[in-house]
Design an enzyme around this catalytic site. Structure first.
Site, PDB file in Angstrom:
ATOM      1  N   GLU A   1       0.815  -1.219   0.000  1.00  0.00           N
ATOM      2  CA  GLU A   1       0.000   0.000   0.000  1.00  0.00           C
ATOM      3  C   GLU A   1       0.846   1.266   0.000  1.00  0.00           C
ATOM      4  OE1 GLU A   1      -3.087   0.448  -0.409  1.00  0.00           O
ATOM      5  OE2 GLU A   1      -3.972  -1.526  -0.129  1.00  0.00           O
TER       6      GLU A   1
ATOM      7  N   GLU B   1       7.535 -21.897   8.145  1.00  0.00           N
ATOM      8  CA  GLU B   1       7.802 -21.008   9.274  1.00  0.00           C
ATOM      9  C   GLU B   1       8.693 -21.652  10.329  1.00  0.00           C
ATOM     10  OE1 GLU B   1       4.432 -21.102  12.524  1.00  0.00           O
ATOM     11  OE2 GLU B   1       3.515 -20.855  10.560  1.00  0.00           O
TER      12      GLU B   1
END
EC number: 4.2.1.126
Length: 301
Positions: A86, A117
């Site tokens: 953004e 992860e």
């Protein structure tokens, strides 16, 4: 073993206020969730000094030509990517200036990559691929505060002198020990036990908003409360840009549009052109002399 301690974490404990949620009506579920969500902003308020320290790291990185790099797994990683992508349309930044990394790579944004992860070396490798430098700031995000991918990345980042921030939702989180600055925002047990996309995710989204937005404002990418560095990449944003120019300068729609086009769609340049009655080149020189701050550029005329 880490696994044996999982249920001791606040993010994994049961919420006594939501024990009957499985038999509640829809409106009651919504009320319960809304009541719990109201606790999130108060929790964020408690860690504002820690967030401010992170903002200073990021601001210094930007001033020195460095980057802000978010990384995490699952929801945490996705929130970092969301904030990163953004920034270019909102602040006209280059895509490389704010980066979001996810355990498992870009494909993991849409579909979980099992086991990614759990490998600290994957975090190290991802930062090496970015050619991390001491001018960068790395923010590791993990609601549990124990994700190996994040731990490995933060250790590596510190080892080369980059500034590091650990963002979690548990006290004394494992990732906190690997960072220059820890932010432990304690939102309490989730509505659904262990579902950290809820309150924890909301808290982290709020904090990432604060870090990126504050850093950009400090860089001069706002005039009063207007986004004067918005990237004009479509018709909606062009209209927004014209509106911003008019609010600041008081000129007509036609003059704002004409000047915006003369400035090659650079809102800050257009504003300075109008306010100082200068050409595009002269306005750019004033902005350069003011390090990009519109108010200062206008005063320098």
């Amino acid at each position: 073993m880490i696994e044996e301690n999982l249920e001791l974490l606040t993010t994994e404990s049961r919420n006594q206020q939501t024990m009957q949620i499985d038999t509640a009506e829809a409106i009651d579920i919504l009320r319960i969730m809304n009541e719990q969500d109201q606790l999130v902003a108060l929790a964020v308020k408690e860690v504002l000094p820690e967030v401010e320290a992170a903002v200073q790291f990021v601001f210094e990185s930007f001033k020195n030509g460095g980057r802000l790099i978010y990384l995490g797994a699952g929801t945490s990683g996705r929130l970092g990517v969301l904030d990163a992508v953004e920034c270019p349309p909102t602040f006209s930044t280059e895509p490389e200036m704010v980066v979001g990394l996810m355990a498992g790579g870009e494909g993991a944004f849409l579909k979980a990559v099992e086991g990614a992860e759990d490998d600290p070396e994957l975090g190290v490798n991802d930062l090496k691929q970015l050619e991390l430098t001491e001018n960068d700031t790395v923010i590791g995000i993990a609601a549990s505060g124990r994700t190996p991918y994040v731990i490995g990345a933060l250790r590596y980042a510190r080892s080369i002198g980059a500034k590091t921030v650990a963002l979690s939702c548990n006290k004394n989180a494992a990732i906190s020990k690997e960072a220059d600055q820890a932010i432990e925002v304690i939102v309490g047990p989730e509505v659904l036990t262990g579902s950290t996309r809820l309150k924890s995710g909301t808290a982290h989204k709020m904090i990432l908003n604060m870090i990126s937005t504050s850093s950009m404002i400090l860089l001069g990418k706002a005039y009063e409360n207007l986004m004067v560095d918005v990237k004009v990449s479509n018709l909606k944003l062009k209209e927004r840009a014209i509106g911003i120019i008019r609010k600041i300068t008081g000129v007509s729609y036609e003059v704002a549009l004409e000047t915006l086009e003369k400035s090659d769609l650079q809102v800050k340049t257009a504003i300075v052109m109008i306010m100082t009655e200068t050409t595009k080149q002269q306005a750019e020189e004033l902005l350069d002399a003011a390090n990009g701050y519109v108010k200062i550029a206008i005063q320098k005329k």
